[in-house]
Every structure is written in structure tokens, then in C-alpha cells.
Design a protein around this motif. Structure first.
Motif, mmCIF file in Angstrom:
data_model
loop_
_atom_site.group_PDB
_atom_site.id
_atom_site.type_symbol
_atom_site.label_atom_id
_atom_site.label_comp_id
_atom_site.label_asym_id
_atom_site.label_seq_id
_atom_site.Cartn_x
_atom_site.Cartn_y
_atom_site.Cartn_z
ATOM 1 N N PRO A 3 26.767 18.196 6.303
ATOM 2 C CA PRO A 3 27.097 18.842 5.028
ATOM 3 C C PRO A 3 28.512 18.525 4.537
ATOM 4 O O PRO A 3 28.791 18.643 3.345
ATOM 5 C CB PRO A 3 26.931 20.333 5.341
ATOM 6 N N ASP A 4 29.397 18.116 5.447
ATOM 7 C CA ASP A 4 30.765 17.774 5.069
ATOM 8 C C ASP A 4 30.939 16.285 4.795
ATOM 9 O O ASP A 4 32.024 15.848 4.420
ATOM 10 C CB ASP A 4 31.743 18.153 6.195
ATOM 11 N N SER A 5 29.902 15.489 5.010
ATOM 12 C CA SER A 5 30.063 14.040 5.040
ATOM 13 C C SER A 5 30.083 13.415 3.646
ATOM 14 O O SER A 5 29.285 13.788 2.783
ATOM 15 C CB SER A 5 28.928 13.403 5.846
ATOM 16 N N PRO A 6 30.954 12.427 3.431
ATOM 17 C CA PRO A 6 30.930 11.665 2.182
ATOM 18 C C PRO A 6 29.919 10.527 2.204
ATOM 19 O O PRO A 6 29.787 9.795 1.222
ATOM 20 C CB PRO A 6 32.361 11.113 2.096
ATOM 21 N N ALA A 7 29.218 10.353 3.321
ATOM 22 C CA ALA A 7 28.232 9.274 3.425
ATOM 23 C C ALA A 7 27.136 9.464 2.383
ATOM 24 O O ALA A 7 26.801 10.601 2.012
ATOM 25 C CB ALA A 7 27.617 9.254 4.822
ATOM 26 N N PRO A 8 26.529 8.374 1.895
ATOM 27 C CA PRO A 8 25.424 8.515 0.935
ATOM 28 C C PRO A 8 24.261 9.262 1.576
ATOM 29 O O PRO A 8 24.048 9.190 2.789
ATOM 30 C CB PRO A 8 25.061 7.065 0.600
ATOM 31 N N THR A 9 23.508 9.960 0.758
ATOM 32 C CA THR A 9 22.443 10.813 1.286
ATOM 33 C C THR A 9 21.381 10.017 2.028
ATOM 34 O O THR A 9 20.808 10.506 2.999
ATOM 35 C CB THR A 9 21.821 11.635 0.150
ATOM 36 N N ALA B 215 21.794 7.630 3.994
ATOM 37 C CA ALA B 215 22.259 7.436 5.361
ATOM 38 C C ALA B 215 22.211 8.754 6.140
ATOM 39 O O ALA B 215 21.833 8.778 7.317
ATOM 40 C CB ALA B 215 23.673 6.862 5.365
ATOM 41 N N VAL B 216 22.604 9.854 5.487
ATOM 42 C CA VAL B 216 22.577 11.170 6.131
ATOM 43 C C VAL B 216 21.162 11.546 6.550
ATOM 44 O O VAL B 216 20.898 11.897 7.713
ATOM 45 C CB VAL B 216 23.156 12.236 5.175
ATOM 46 N N GLU B 217 20.229 11.453 5.618
ATOM 47 C CA GLU B 217 18.853 11.853 5.912
ATOM 48 C C GLU B 217 18.116 10.786 6.712
ATOM 49 O O GLU B 217 17.269 11.097 7.549
ATOM 50 C CB GLU B 217 18.115 12.160 4.611
ATOM 51 N N GLY B 218 18.434 9.520 6.444
ATOM 52 C CA GLY B 218 17.776 8.444 7.183
ATOM 53 C C GLY B 218 18.125 8.464 8.651
ATOM 54 O O GLY B 218 17.255 8.251 9.512
ATOM 55 N N LEU B 219 19.413 8.706 8.977
ATOM 56 C CA LEU B 219 19.797 8.798 10.382
ATOM 57 C C LEU B 219 19.087 9.959 11.066
ATOM 58 O O LEU B 219 18.594 9.823 12.201
ATOM 59 C CB LEU B 219 21.310 8.972 10.498
ATOM 60 N N ASP C 265 33.326 8.205 7.505
ATOM 61 C CA ASP C 265 34.792 8.160 7.386
ATOM 62 C C ASP C 265 35.241 7.875 5.956
ATOM 63 O O ASP C 265 36.446 7.863 5.677
ATOM 64 C CB ASP C 265 35.364 7.084 8.314
ATOM 65 N N GLY C 266 34.278 7.638 5.050
ATOM 66 C CA GLY C 266 34.622 7.440 3.652
ATOM 67 C C GLY C 266 34.579 6.007 3.174
ATOM 68 O O GLY C 266 34.882 5.738 2.000
ATOM 69 N N ALA C 267 34.197 5.067 4.036
ATOM 70 C CA ALA C 267 34.124 3.665 3.625
ATOM 71 C C ALA C 267 32.965 3.460 2.652
ATOM 72 O O ALA C 267 31.948 4.160 2.707
ATOM 73 C CB ALA C 267 33.942 2.766 4.841
#
Length: 426
Positions: free
Chosen positions: A304-310, A312-316, A394-396
Motif C-alpha cells: 500500500p505504500d509502494s510507488p511501483a505500478p499496480t 507489478a504490485v498485483e502481479g507479484l 524504490d521509485g525507479a
């Protein structure tokens, strides 16, 4: 599914493997109603005096509940509304029994008037006021923080608690699970499961323990490396209670199996998994295990805190869950490959706005996200997928993360994924 934008883990997973909060008053009694001359907020001084007296009552109620002093708790409860007695006993039972390290209620804002019918019952000087609840369970490193509404009445010159269900109409702010009905807690080391009435606490604890084991086995490096395995899972008694806990409009999360969300407004707020019992009771044990494993990936990575695209968040999360439970992936695989056969491979990785809980094609969106992560793990390695996700976390940018961790551009990564899908769906 991550709750960072009030998304929930939907039945993309559920289908593949397979608001009224309890006791709310009638809609008419929950509307703000006109301000009358009898309102306690007729002046700043009277409002401050009312708030001060009410805060004293709230402090005493908290002290009594934590001390297990039923008599002192009952002394702070108004008898003007006979139906409130059962509600007060419920709250006392929950708060006195839960393994709490911290419990605090702080009134905020000015006193607000009640509807005419409620003032007729409770007295013309009764009012409602919002409060912030801060509570932390034993073993947690951070507290949950939510908002509730309290009703106060004056009885023979003494301010007393007279209700907890007079929130404004349309309120959809998250509530504590112990606000919705009777709750039991079961614990095992760093794991805590809070269950509503009728839910098997020991069984949910066993399921949670198994899911934690799977996540820790498969996420060893990167962003999840500091996770100790601590987790809290909340299983409300009903879908309505689930929606109250996550702050969703009635019916909007009907097909959502579970949500991982930050129960608070700060970046350090505690993360908890909240399960929708109406969905999970329709699943096989493998289905439930897959849901919990997915959600605990979110917990482990603090997504919930991550700047990663969704994607990647849900896929992982799906990659880990489906790797642990391969049979659960069959439905998603079939859905996606059929889409590729009919319309070709997706032109791009799924955008964040495709993950809204109201999207009709959400199951397909999840399948695409999972397949993109599976492509990375298959083409490079599972460790490569972790490195890519960690860089995104990490925001990349995707291009930077892909070049640094996989040695390809974002464009080449997307093209490779599309061709990989096409080869699987001749």
C-alpha cells in the motif's frame, strides 16, 4: 490486493479458483437534520465545555474496559435509549477481551446536533461527535487509527455515552472490526487473527500460518527481506461488516475476497489483511489459501505504500500465490490465453486505472499482471523478478529498473512479454 487506493483483491483470483454496519440506525435517524436552538453548539464556550465533559467520559470508558471493570464502564452509559444497552455490552466485551497494547479515543471537531427523533429520545441537549480511535494489538509495531461517531446525553447533570451509531448518512470511513459486532482473537507468536461471530478462529489462524510460510519461502530478498512474518488477519462476520471495516460503499466490494490496507493515515500505519467471508466461504481450501498468500505478499512488501505500478504490485502477489498453489492459476491462464487467441496479445502492460474494483474486466487485468511477472521469472529468474520489483518499489521507472536489473529496456520487456503470450496461445 493492495488497499492503497481502496482496491480489494477481487474475484479475478476468486472466480479462477472456484453499508450498513451491523446494528446501524435507520437512514432517517442518521441524517444530520437542521441545527436547532437547543443544540449544544450554540456557542464556542458551550461546545468546548460539552467536548471536555464528553472526553472525560470516553477516557473513563477506555480505562474501565482495559481494567475489566464492568461496573465503572456501565456507570458511564446512558439509559435513555434502552436499545443501547446491548450495544454497550458488546463494546465492553470486545475491548476488555482483545489483546490490546494500546487503546485511545480522542474527540475531534465540534459537537453536532442529532435528528429530531433522536433528540426526542435522548433529550434536546444530546449531541454526536466524531472521535479518532487508536488501537494496537499485542505484538504489533504500529497502531491502527480510524474514525467513529459517539453520541452523548446529559442525565441529571452528568454527561454519559448514549449511542455509537448516529454517524452522518453516507459515511464510508473505515471502522474497527470490534465496532461491527462480537469479535474473538486467536494468536500464535507474531500472528493474530480477529474473527467476527461464527468465524472459526483456529482454522483461520492455521490458514494464515500456512500462507505466511509460503510467502517467506518464496520472497527471500529485496523489499520483503525485512519482514519478520508478523501479520494480523481480520475476518468480519459478514460482507456488510467487511465493507464497514475497509470503508467501502455497500455492495461495491461484493466480489472482493480480501484487501490488504493501511489502517491509518500515515506511512507508518499498521497493515492488516481483511477478509470478505461471503466470498471466501464459496471457495475451496486451495482458493482460500491462494487468497491469503496473495494478501500476505502485500503485507510482506508493504505494497500500500509502494510507488511501483499496480501491475507489478498485483502481479507479484499473484505470481507468489499461484506458484504456491498451481491449481488456482488454471482459470486465469485460460481466460488470458483465450483473450490472446481472439484479440491478440495486450498492447501494453495494464495501467493503474484498470485495477478499479468496479471494472468489468478486472479478472483479465489481473491475469495480464500475473503473466507479466511470470514472464520475467521464467525468462530471467524468480530472483530477477524480485530485483525488478524492488527497484520499482524504490521509485525507479520501469525503463530504469528493467535496464538495471534485467538488461533490457521497458519497450523490449513489453515486446518480449507480448511474444511470449502469443507463443502460448497459437
Amino acid at each position: 490486493m493492495s488497499g492503497r487506493t481502496w482496491r480489494g483483491r477481487l474475484s479475478a483470483l476468486v472466480l479462477a479458483v472456484g453499508m450498513a454496519a451491523s446494528g446501524c440506525t435507520a437512514a432517517g435517524d442518521r441524517s444530520p437534520g437542521p441545527t436547532s436552538n437547543s443544540s449544544p453548539s450554540t456557542s464556542a464556550a458551550s461546545a468546548a465545555s460539552a467536548s471536555s465533559a464528553a472526553q472525560t467520559v470516553v477516557d473513563e470508558l477506555v480505562r474501565a474496559a482495559r481494567a475489566g471493570d464492568r461496573t465503572a464502564f456501565a456507570a458511564m452509559i446512558s439509559s435513555r435509549d434502552p436499545s443501547f444497552a446491548d450495544r454497550a455490552r458488546l463494546l465492553y466485551g470486545n475491548l476488555s477481551a482483545l489483546p490490546l497494547d494500546r487503546l485511545q479515543l480522542r474527540l475531534r471537531g465540534a459537537p453536532q446536533p442529532l435528528t429530531a427523533s433522536r433528540q426526542q429520545l435522548l433529550g434536546v441537549n444530546a449531541w454526536r461527535q466524531q472521535a479518532t480511535v487508536s488501537w494496537r494489538l499485542t505484538g504489533e509495531s504500529a497502531a491502527a487509527e480510524q474514525a467513529v461517531w459517539l453520541t452523548f446525553a446529559s442525565d441529571r447533570g452528568q454527561v454519559l455515552l448514549a449511542g455509537t451509531l448516529d454517524e452522518p448518512a453516507g459515511t464510508t470511513e473505515p471502522e474497527p472490526i470490534w465496532w461491527t459486532g462480537p469479535v474473538d482473537a486467536v494468536q500464535d507468536g507474531r500472528l493474530t487473527v480477529l474473527v467476527g461471530s461464527g468465524q472459526p478462529g483456529d482454522r483461520w489462524l492455521e490458514r494464515t500460518r500456512d500462507a505466511v510460510r509460503e510467502v517467506r519461502r518464496r520472497l527471500r530478498t529485496g523489499v520483503a527481506r525485512t519482514w519478520t512474518g508478523a501479520a494480523v488477519v481480520e475476518v468480519p462476520a459478514s460482507r456488510a461488516d467487511f465493507e464497514s471495516v475497509v470503508g467501502a460503499a455497500p455492495g461495491s466490494y461484493a466480489d472482493v475476497a480480501a484487501v490488504t490496507l493501511a489502517e491509518g493515515s500515515t506511512s507508518s500505519a499498521v497493515l492488516r489483511v481483511v477478509v470478505n467471508p461471503d466470498v471466501t466461504r464459496t471457495l475451496t481450501e486451495v482458493g482460500v489459501a491462494t487468497v491469503l498468500t496473495h494478501e500476505l505478499v502485500h503485507r510482506a512488501t508493504r505494497s500500500p505504500d509502494s510507488p511501483a505500478p499496480t501491475w507489478a504490485v498485483e502481479g507479484l502477489a499473484d505470481y507468489v500465490a499461484f506458484t504456491a498453489h498451481p491449481a488456482a492459476a488454471v482459470g486465469s491462464q485460460k481466460l488470458l490465453l483465450e483473450r490472446v487467441r481472439q484479440h491478440g496479445a495486450p498492447r501494453a502492460l495494464p495501467a493503474d486505472d484498470r485495477f478499479g474494483a468496479d471494472r468489468a474486466d478486472l479478472d483479465l487485468t489481473y491475469a495480464e499482471a500475473w503473466s507479466a511477472c511470470r514472464y520475467v521469472a521464467t525468462t530471467w529468474s524468480a530472483a530477477g523478478l524480485e530485483r525488478l520489483y524492488t527497484a520499482l518499489d524504490d521509485g525507479a521507472s520501469l525503463d530504469t529498473a528493467a535496464r538495471d536489473e534485467l538488461g533490457v529496456s521497458a519497450s523490449a520487456l513489453t515486446t518480449g512479454w507480448r511474444r511470449w503470450l502469443q507463443r502460448q496461445a497459437p
